[in-house]
Every structure is written in C-alpha cells, then in structure tokens.
Enzyme design. Sequence first.
Site, PDB file in Angstrom:
ATOM      1  N   ASN A  78      26.845  11.904 -31.270  1.00 45.01           N
ATOM      2  CA  ASN A  78      28.253  12.171 -31.551  1.00 45.01           C
ATOM      3  C   ASN A  78      28.625  13.595 -31.161  1.00 45.01           C
ATOM      4  O   ASN A  78      29.657  13.825 -30.550  1.00 45.01           O
ATOM      5  CB  ASN A  78      28.517  12.001 -33.049  1.00 45.01           C
ATOM      6  CG  ASN A  78      29.094  10.638 -33.348  1.00 45.01           C
ATOM      7  OD1 ASN A  78      29.501   9.928 -32.429  1.00 45.01           O
ATOM      8  ND2 ASN A  78      29.110  10.269 -34.606  1.00 45.01           N
ATOM      9  N   HIS A 119      -4.230  14.449 -15.507  1.00 44.08           N
ATOM     10  CA  HIS A 119      -5.605  14.282 -15.037  1.00 44.08           C
ATOM     11  C   HIS A 119      -6.475  13.610 -16.097  1.00 44.08           C
ATOM     12  O   HIS A 119      -7.250  12.702 -15.796  1.00 44.08           O
ATOM     13  CB  HIS A 119      -6.170  15.653 -14.666  1.00 44.08           C
ATOM     14  CG  HIS A 119      -7.559  15.580 -14.126  1.00 44.08           C
ATOM     15  ND1 HIS A 119      -7.822  15.170 -12.841  1.00 44.08           N
ATOM     16  CD2 HIS A 119      -8.752  15.826 -14.694  1.00 44.08           C
ATOM     17  CE1 HIS A 119      -9.118  15.182 -12.657  1.00 44.08           C
ATOM     18  NE2 HIS A 119      -9.708  15.575 -13.755  1.00 44.08           N
ATOM     19  N   GLU A 126      -0.243  12.581 -10.479  1.00 40.71           N
ATOM     20  CA  GLU A 126      -1.160  13.717 -10.373  1.00 40.71           C
ATOM     21  C   GLU A 126      -1.081  14.349  -8.988  1.00 40.71           C
ATOM     22  O   GLU A 126      -1.043  15.581  -8.861  1.00 40.71           O
ATOM     23  CB  GLU A 126      -2.578  13.223 -10.670  1.00 40.71           C
ATOM     24  CG  GLU A 126      -3.578  14.304 -10.883  1.00 40.71           C
ATOM     25  CD  GLU A 126      -4.988  13.769 -10.709  1.00 40.71           C
ATOM     26  OE1 GLU A 126      -5.764  13.841 -11.648  1.00 40.71           O
ATOM     27  OE2 GLU A 126      -5.297  13.265  -9.605  1.00 40.71           O
TER      28      GLU A 126
END
Lengths: 693, 120
Positions: free
Chosen positions: A414, A44, A66
């Site tokens: 990894n 907002h 929103e």
Amino acid sequence: MSQFHQVFFEESFEGLEVMESGLLNMDPGEVDAEQINAIFRAAHSIKGGSGTFGFSDIAAFTHIMETLLDEMRDGRRLVTDRALEVLLRSVDVLREMLTAASGKGDLDEESVKAQMQELEAVLNDHVGEPASGSDIDAGSNATLHEVIGWHLVFRPLPRMMQTGNDPLRILRELASLGDMEVECDVSLLPGFAQFDPEECYLSWNIHLNGGVDRVQIDEVFDWVEDDCDLAVMPLHADAPELSEADNPTKKIIGDSALNVTEAEEPYGPDRRKSGDRRKGDRRVEQRRASAAPPSNSIRVDITKIDTLINMVGELVITQSMLSMLGENFHIGQVDRLQEGLAQLERHTREMQESVMQIRMLPISFTFSRFPRLVHDLSTQLGKKIELRMSGENTEVDKTVIEKIGDPLVHLVRNSLDHGIEMPDQRIAAGKPETGVVELNAFHNGGSIVIEIRDDGRGLDADRIRRKAIEKGLIEESDKMSDQQIYELIFQAGFSTADKVNDVSGRGVGMDVVRRNINELGGNIEIESELGRGSAIIIRLPLTLAILDGQIISVGDEIYIVPLISIIESLQVHPDSINLVAGRGEAFKLRDEYLPIVRLHEVFGIEGYRAQDLKDGLLVVVEGDGRRCGILVDDLIGQQQVVIKSLEANYGRVEGVSGATILGDGSVALILDIPGIMRLTNQSPELQLVKRTA
Amino acid sequence: MASILAVDDSASMRQMVAFTLKGAGHQVIEASDGVEALQYAKKQGVNLVITDVNMPKMDGISLIRELRSLPSYRFTPLLMLTTESSPEKKQQGKAAGATGWIVKPFNPEQLLSTINKVLG
C-alpha cells in the site's frame, strides 16, 4: 547419502539468501569484487552439493549462473541491469527447484527451462564467449567426487598428556571408524637425557579409508582441538596415492573434483574461523526458515535451552529441599519454609520467563522478505524507493512471526503503491526524487510496536470521506475528525484506489489486515499528514501465551480484562450520565461521551450488585479504536494469566477470547473487548461518531 | 573396574551417573560439591572424576584446577558434565586442566561409551 540431504538443503537455502541479498546490493556497471565473490561462492557450493547428492538438474542450472558470475567477477563481463534481473529471477527458480527436490512442492519444468534459456541468452550476449550448453554436464559430474577416505596429520603438543588425554586413546577411536594405516613420526624425539616422560614427542600420519564422515573425525579430536596440530584432508577417488587399478570406487572425474579439494582445506588453523562464520550465519539460517511454511517445530538458540535446563536443576533442588523440610517439620523451621517457598516462587517465575523466551524469534524472519519485495515493486511501478529497516532483532512470539507476514506485505505494498508518488510528482512537490519507506520494530512498554512509515502523499481525508459517503458507510451530515476518517479505511469493502492494479487492490482490504492483527491480540493505528506521508502503527502483545489481566467481578462471576485494553477505571457520577434515545446510556468522560456496557446484561448474569451505576465501577476500555465503559461490580486485582484456548477446549463464544485457571483452581473467562462492543449491538462506532459531534 | 568420583549438586543427576557406572561394574563415590569432592580425592585416589560445572561452594572448573595441581592427579582423566555447550565454558575447563566434557543431556549409553574410551 540421503542422511546429508537435510543439511544440504539448509545450506543451499542459506546460500540462496546470500545470493539474493548480494544481488540486491549490486549496482549495474559496478564491480564489487567481494560482493560478487560471495554470490559466486554460494552458487558454487549449491552446484557442488547438488551434484554430489544427485540433483543433477539443479547442478546444471547453477552451473550456468556460476559461469555468468565468474565472468562478472573476473571483469570479463559487465554487470548490467538485465544480467542482475535475470540472476535474481534465477535465484527464485533455483529456490523452487530446491524446494521441489526436498519434496515440499511441485516444480514447473517449463519455467525452469525458460529461465535456463534466458540465462544462456545473457551468457551468449557476450561476443566470443563459447556457448555454455556443452559445459552443462560438467555440473552433473559432481556426483562422482565422493570422498573415499581421509589423510590426517596429528601432532600433539608436548603438553597434551597433562590434561589426561592419551594420544593412544585417540588412535584407538580413529581405528574404530574404519580401516586405518598409521605412520609414526619420531623425528622430534630428544636424546635420553633431555627426555621428559610427561611430554609427548610423537606425531602421526594417518590414512583412514572408507566413507567416514568428517563429523565423526571431528568428534574424536573434539577434546584435544587446542592441544594438537591437526590437518584433515579428504582423499578423492583420483588421488594419486590411492589410484590402485583394482580400487572399485575409483572414478574418473573432471576439473570439478579439484574445486572440492580446494574447498576442503586442512583445517588446523582455519577451524576456529569457520566456526565463527557459522555463528555469524545463524541469522541467515534462521531467516531461511521463514521462507518455509508455518511449522510446528522451532529453532531455538542453544543458550536459551541451557538457561532453561539450569533453571530446572534449581527447581529440583528447591523442591527436594522443601520435601526434606516437610518430612520432619516443626514450627521452629517456619523461616526456612518461607525462604524455600520464596525461592520456589522465584524459580517458577524465572522458568516461566525463559520458557516464553523460547517462543521468541527475531522479527527479521519476517522483515527479510521486504528488500526484495520493495526492489521488485518499485521497478514494476517505475518509482524510486528506498527501504530502511530498524529493529530487525526485536524478538516477537513465533505465532506473530507466522501471522504478521501477510498483513505487513499488504501494508508495505500500500505504501509503495498509494503512498509514494511518482518521481516527477515528488520533484514537483519539492521532495527528494527517491521516496523512503521505513519498517521499524521496537519494544514499548509491554508490547511490540511495528511501524510502516512512508514520506509519500499521505492520506487524503476529503477523498476518503467522499468515498465513504458514496459507499453509504457514513452520511453527508456526519461530522468527523481526520482521525475518525482514517479509521474508515479499515471498513470492509473500502478501497480508494482509483483503479485496481497488479500491486494492490486484490480484494484483500485493510479490514482483513485489521482482523489479522486483532486475532493476534494487537491493534492498528494510522497517523498521516497530507503531502508529508503516513505511518501505520501496529501494537502487539509481547507474548500470546500469557496476558497481563485485570480481574473483575460481576455477581458471582469472575472475568479477566486484558490490561492492554484498559484505559482507566472510575466511579461515575450520576450527573455525567445521559440517556440517548434508542441507544442506551452514555457517560461523559472529560470531553467525550462513551457508551456504557453493562456486563451482566451482555452475559445474562444474575445477582449482580451494581443495579445502579453508582454502585459499580466503570472500566474504560479501548478496542479497535473505539472506547466504551464496562460496568462491573468490583475490581479484584491484577495478575498475569496463562491463556487457554476456549475454541480448542469448548467452542467459540462471542465476546470471550479465551479462559484461564486462577490460583484457586476456578476457571475465569477472558473478555474480548472488540467482541463485546460488537455484541452490544449498538454499533458503538457510529455512536461515537455522533456523540462527539 | 575403576573407582570414579561423581560430583554434582543435583541428587538425581548423581544417581543417574552412579547407577549407570555401577551397572558397568565400576566403584562410584558421590560428592555434592567441589569442596566435598576435593576432600575425598585428597584422602583417597580415584581413576576418573566426572564433575558438574555449576555447583555451590566450589564449582567444577575450580575443582578441576585444584585436582590437576595435585601430584597424584596430574594425568587422571577429569571430565566436565556441562549444559553449557558454549565454547567459552569448554575453553575455561580446558584451561583449568579438564580432559574433556560430556554435554548434558546425555543418555546412559553415551556416558558409558565416553567413560570406556577414556579408561581405555
């Protein structure tokens, strides 16, 4: 308006962090009102701000997000996996849009459009919901709700004048900000008999017109914040009391204006609270900075600067004390002189420490990107992985923050890709289905340790060995300990991934990781147990600007050996020295044979004293997991030295990592231990492997 | 023209304050710590006091507390010069009776504009 842009971008990036971490914490099917609310509020404010500052495309985009969040919040829409994924990706797109708007990058319009369509698709998934296309423009209306003035209610507490603050002064200051209408409230004025001339009974209703910045108003009331009741309310163009037909700023605004009015509550009692919140958000704010490319500026905690300023003050005092002493010095004052010098030394040291502190930032700058990374990767790999982090507040040098990110990402990737097994494999191995990857940071002695631990399959020494033989890195006949085998993965061109996939195997190998860490003056180690998991341990110096050094001498030359790489120093017994054919000398240290490096040979120094090994001292050093003994004439002392770059002032010299200026003004070179090992062209690591056999 | 008492243990700071204020036509009395300042203030009235916070012997906050308790200084503007932008320090100052604060570092123009506001 543009003077607010910087602040707007900062707030918005902060908001994105809030949205991202909120979304990552949400689970499908669950409605955590507080969580959704936080995300909603962030979206907002971005919408409101971007509208106000003229970024209508961002406003439109955020508006759809929103709307979606609003429906989730009200329970009108289920929190689905898909919606969460789309929202997360939308946060990324929004970040790109904001970055582009701030002039720091280019925007891929296509991806914005595609993401917008995807958002709308999710939104329209819900039967009976109106298509959002028609509302999108509402966001851009936000441009219109400019504040055209302020309504203030200023009620001094009776005691206000007793701190020397005069309400008239405050009114005068306010009047200097803009056109002002004041109404005085005399209702609290007591009868003459009760009247105390030292107290304040009046209060004021004030209309301040014109585009006055809220900050300016706050400044006026800064000193009397606690001595009065104050309410500050913005006046909008459509506010009834100001809607004169001839008001040129009058504009018609939709419902979005109301939202802004709500957000700007009168701040009297609320003010402190919002102050606290700002403090709490500081970390988020700092983290946001990490997303930005390496910068030359640094955000410093104000208390660190205050300490520094105080220290400078102390230093000035001591200095003036000493110069007074010097003007008229006689021998009877020698005590005071010594005292002053001791004080000067203490202040200088304290100042050095606090200056160093300024460069220190919490590692959370780097760590903050991992929850998202782990979330995305584990989804992609179809693995269940939990990320645990500790020590995010451990402070490290700014340069480390900037340079450690990529190696860490590589290592975590990894762990996720090769370390943690697929859920079914884990169950078959009698482990919990969900794998755990830990990221830890902590101080240990004079260094910072960063660990990446996983409870995956661990390194397979046999496989690595076979692979190394295949690649010609070692020979079939070489006998190596597991630890030595693990070290092989740091060799260039070594990758055990059976197939290169999207996650790892992008050509950046562990050799690059090690090089990056070495460049930071650190080292990297592996611990692993087959089937149980592995850990990568990175040790880094606390700061990159100052080094604890051992001063050594060879002939007339003085060098500095970083203390962190010294294991011990000793005098060798001639019996413990062996000559290895074609490979030079080695000496036996307990159960290990270590190569001997004669520093005078490496640097071509004449007039050295230690012709014979027994005349000198061997400094046993370690670098890149290898050890050797460096022959020097003498150990002179230990000292903290300030590192000056040789590359910046002269040029790169192999075997030397920098230079420093000693107390007597002479320059000493700082040895780069791994570099010296490379220089001795004896390939010490192979030597090591063979000799320990 | 007002008589202003400038209290700071750092000579350079005092000089900067004094130079700026004298340049604007004020009379400036300098003191290097709270004790010295209090002695002067009791002997001779001033219109405004500007004091550093961290000082030997008597710190700025104690000075303000002492001054405010004197009948002739009940309504005199007492300003703190502070590097501590922390709310607690300001709070302590306010509790002791300070009128307001000027945050270090500041430039001469800022100092003058604040002083002029307070003196009206």
